[in-house]
Motif scaffolding. Sequence first.
Motif, short mmCIF file in Angstrom:
data_model
loop_
_atom_site.label_atom_id
_atom_site.label_comp_id
_atom_site.label_asym_id
_atom_site.label_seq_id
_atom_site.Cartn_x
_atom_site.Cartn_y
_atom_site.Cartn_z
N THR A 1 1.03 -1.44 0.21
CA THR A 1 -0.54 -0.19 -0.17
C THR A 1 1.01 1.11 -0.17
O THR A 1 0.57 2.39 -0.81
N ALA A 2 2.05 1.53 0.42
CA ALA A 2 2.67 2.29 0.50
C ALA A 2 3.16 2.49 -0.57
O ALA A 2 3.58 3.72 -1.08
N LEU A 3 3.97 1.18 -1.19
CA LEU A 3 4.43 1.75 -2.49
C LEU A 3 3.66 2.39 -3.46
O LEU A 3 4.34 3.22 -4.04
N ALA B 1 0.81 4.16 -3.01
CA ALA B 1 0.34 5.87 -2.69
C ALA B 1 1.81 6.75 -3.00
O ALA B 1 1.43 7.67 -3.71
N MET B 2 2.75 5.97 -3.06
CA MET B 2 4.25 7.17 -3.46
C MET B 2 4.09 7.15 -4.79
O MET B 2 4.22 8.26 -5.03
N ALA B 3 3.96 5.97 -5.98
CA ALA B 3 3.80 5.84 -7.01
C ALA B 3 2.85 6.50 -7.72
O ALA B 3 2.81 7.37 -8.44
N ALA B 4 1.77 6.55 -6.79
CA ALA B 4 0.60 7.39 -7.25
C ALA B 4 0.58 8.58 -6.76
O ALA B 4 -0.60 9.48 -7.74
N GLY B 5 1.88 9.39 -6.22
CA GLY B 5 2.05 10.42 -5.63
C GLY B 5 1.14 11.48 -4.78
O GLY B 5 1.39 12.58 -4.89
N VAL B 6 0.64 10.01 -4.07
CA VAL B 6 -0.60 10.93 -2.61
C VAL B 6 0.46 10.73 -1.52
O VAL B 6 -0.26 10.84 -0.69
N ALA B 7 1.32 10.29 -1.91
CA ALA B 7 2.15 10.04 0.09
C ALA B 7 4.35 10.14 -0.56
O ALA B 7 3.93 9.96 -1.76
N ASP B 8 4.27 10.75 0.48
CA ASP B 8 6.04 10.42 0.24
C ASP B 8 6.38 10.96 2.04
O ASP B 8 5.63 10.06 3.24
N GLU B 9 7.78 10.00 2.16
CA GLU B 9 8.27 10.07 4.08
C GLU B 9 8.11 11.01 4.83
O GLU B 9 7.76 10.61 6.04
N LYS B 10 7.71 12.31 4.10
CA LYS B 10 7.16 13.46 4.90
C LYS B 10 5.51 13.87 5.48
O LYS B 10 5.75 13.96 6.78
N ARG B 11 4.62 13.53 4.52
CA ARG B 11 3.60 13.12 4.96
C ARG B 11 2.91 12.35 5.84
O ARG B 11 3.39 11.24 6.16
N THR B 12 2.41 13.44 7.18
CA THR B 12 2.39 13.03 8.05
C THR B 12 0.07 12.79 7.55
O THR B 12 -0.56 13.75 7.38
N ILE C 1 -3.13 -0.31 -6.36
CA ILE C 1 -2.38 -1.34 -5.00
C ILE C 1 -2.66 -2.49 -5.62
O ILE C 1 -1.43 -3.59 -5.00
N ALA C 2 -3.62 -2.89 -6.26
CA ALA C 2 -3.42 -4.04 -6.90
C ALA C 2 -2.10 -4.67 -8.14
O ALA C 2 -1.74 -5.61 -7.59
N ALA C 3 -1.98 -3.21 -8.69
CA ALA C 3 -0.57 -3.80 -9.55
C ALA C 3 0.47 -3.58 -8.69
O ALA C 3 1.46 -4.18 -9.36
N MET C 4 0.33 -2.66 -7.36
CA MET C 4 1.77 -2.89 -7.72
C MET C 4 1.66 -4.35 -6.78
O MET C 4 3.04 -4.81 -6.02
N GLY C 5 1.22 -4.71 -6.27
CA GLY C 5 0.59 -6.18 -5.42
C GLY C 5 1.89 -7.39 -6.37
O GLY C 5 2.62 -8.11 -6.22
N MET D 1 -5.11 -10.76 -5.84
CA MET D 1 -4.55 -9.37 -5.07
C MET D 1 -5.51 -9.19 -6.06
O MET D 1 -5.75 -9.15 -7.41
N PRO D 2 -7.08 -8.95 -5.07
CA PRO D 2 -8.21 -8.97 -5.77
C PRO D 2 -7.92 -7.06 -6.28
O PRO D 2 -7.53 -5.61 -6.11
N ASP D 3 -8.94 -6.70 -7.32
CA ASP D 3 -9.00 -5.53 -8.20
C ASP D 3 -10.50 -5.51 -8.36
O ASP D 3 -11.92 -6.08 -8.14
N LYS D 4 -10.94 -4.90 -8.99
CA LYS D 4 -12.57 -3.91 -9.42
C LYS D 4 -12.67 -5.05 -10.19
O LYS D 4 -14.09 -5.61 -10.30
#
Length: 644
Positions: free
Chosen positions: A333-335, A337-348, A399-403, A424-427
Amino acid sequence: MRRTARDSEESARRVNRRALLMGGAMTAFVAVLGARMRYLQVDQAEKFQLLAEENRINIRLIPPSRGQILDRNGVLIAGNEQNYRVVITREDAGDMEQVLHRLQALIPLADEDVAEVVAEAKAVSPFVPITVADRLEWEEFSKIAVNGPTLPGVTPEVGLSRVYPLDRDFAHVVGYVGPVSERDLAELENPDPLLQIPKFQIGKIGVERWVEDTLRGKAGQKRIEVNHVGRVMRELDRVEGQPGDDIRLTIDAGIQNFAQVRLGEESAAAVAMDVQTGDILAIASAPSFDPNLFVRGISTRDYTALTENDHTPLANKTVQGAYPPGSTFKMVTALAAMAAGVADEKRTIRCPGYIEFGDRRFRCWNHGGHGAVNLSRALMESCDVYFYELAQEVGIDNIAAMGRKLGLGERPDLPMSAIGAGIMPDKAWKQEKYKEDWRVGDTINASIGQGYVLTTPLQLALMTARIASGTAVKPRLIHRVGNQTLPIDPAPALDIDMTHLAAVRAGMFDVMNAERGTAKRSRIVDETMLMAGKTGTAQVRNYNQGEAVAANDSLPWRLRDHALFVCYAPYDNPRYAVSIVVEHGGGGSLAAAPIGRDILLRCLTGGIPPLSAYPADQRNRIESQFNDMPLRAFGPEGPKPSRA
C-alpha cells in the motif's frame, strides 16, 4: 474277335500317353514339394527359428535405477535401497492360484493378497511380471530361490526401492512415489511401457511427480530361457537401461532441518530465499509426515491419524495455504501510494484510533490512536489508520498493480504440487467473481491485508526479496539436472522508484530496531547482520459492528488470529529473505517474529545461530531452546542421527 495289329498299336500309344501324364504330374508335384521345403528350411529359416525360440525365450523389461534427489551441497534427500522381492509371470505359471498357494507355505502371504495378484495378472498381458511381495527378509528370499523348481513362473529378484533418509524434513517439497494408477495412465497420451508393470512406482506429489520423466530413466531388457513348465533356466543376455538423472535442489538440508524443527508442532510455514538469485534455501511446512510410510504402503491407522489431525500435516502450507497477509501487506500500500504521488516520507496523517466511513467504523489496532504519523512511523508501529487513508486516495487498482509487481496474486513456476496463486483483488476481479461493484470499504480492508487479499508464505518471501533487492527476482528450486547446472538469469530491475523502496526499507528497519518497533524484541544485535522486517496479524473471523474484539487466548484455536512475519538481512547489503506464517498463532510479533529471526540467522551464519547475535537478556533462554532442539548434524558422509 481277334485284334488287329493296328488296334494293338493304338492301345499301346494311349497307355504311353497316360504314363507320361502321370509321370509328369508326379514330377511336378515332387518339384513343388521340394521348392516349398527349400523355402521353409532355407529361405525362411531365420523366421521360423525365431518363432521356435519364442516358445522358450522371454524378453522382460528391466526397470532403471531412479535418479536421486540431493540438496544444494550433495546431501541425499531421496535415494534407492536394495529390495528383495518375488514376482510371478502368468504365461509361465500355468495355474497361478496353485503356484501362489505353494508360495504361501514359504512367505507370509494372505489369501486376500493371492486374490489381488490373480486379479492384477488378468488385467495385464500374460508376459508382464506381477509383484507378489517385496521388502522380504533374506531368509524368505532364500527359501523361494531354493524351491524354485516347484514354483513355475515365480522369480525372486533383487530390485531397488525408494527411500527418504531425511523423512519429515522434505516430505512436502520432494513428495513421494507410489504404484502407477489407472488415473496416472489416463493422464498420459503415450505412456512409457514401464508404467504398465504392476506396482511400478512413479512420483505422486512434489518434485518426485513434477520431474518424473527426468528421474525415471529408460528401461533395459533381458532375454531369459524357460523350460516347458515356465521355470527360468538361464539368462541369455541383458541390456541395461539408462538410470534416471539426479536432481540437485537449491535447498540447503541444514537450513531446511533447522526451519522444520524450529516450527515444531505448530501449524505453520516458513520460507527462506536468497534475494540475489531467487534460490529457495528452505521451504518448511509443519507439522510434517514421513513419506516412507507411503512408499511401503501406509496403514489405515497411520493415514487416518494424518487426515484427522486438525493441523493438516498432509497439506503443504508454504504454497497451498492462502492467508490474509495482514500488516505485512502495508509495504504494498505504501509503495502504491508513493507511486501515485499521494504520499512521501514527510506526509503525516493523524490517527485517532479509527476512521468512519458511511455507517461503519474501521479501527486501528491501537484503539487510543497513534497521533500524527509519517510513513516510517506508520510501518514501525503498524498504524492501520495511516494506510486506511492512503488507500482511499490511491485506489484498489493501483494497489493491486503494485502487489503484482512484488509477486502477489501470481502462481510461481516451481516443480511442486498444488501451488496456489493467492488473490490480489481489484475492481475487475470482484465483478467477475461476484458480479458486484467494488466498494470503498473493500479498499480500506485490503490496505492492511484483510478482506479479499490472500497470499501464500512463498509469495510473502518473494515480495520481501523483491523489496530488499529492488529486482524482479524469481524463486528457484532446481539447481542442477544430471551434470548440468541450470543457469541463473539476471533479475531485471523492478519498475519501482528506488527512493520509494529505500523509504519502505527504512520503515522495516525501524520495525526491528527502533524503540517503539513492533518487533524490537526479535532484533539482531550483531552490527554485521542487522535485519529489517514487518509483523502481521490477520483476523480469521469477522466481527459485527460494535462487537468487542476478543482476546486470542479466550477463543478456540481455530478462531484465533494468524501470526505473520517477513524479514531480510543484512539491512545494508540484503542477502536473505524469510517469511513465517503461524496459523492461529495470535500476534505476529510474539509467535512469528522470533522464528523468522532464528531462521534468518541460520542462513546468515551457516550454522546454529551464535548467542552473541541475540539481546543479552535473551541468551540463556535461546541457548536452552537450541539445546532442546532435535537438530540433525550434517557431515561429509551425509546426515547424522538427530541429537535429543
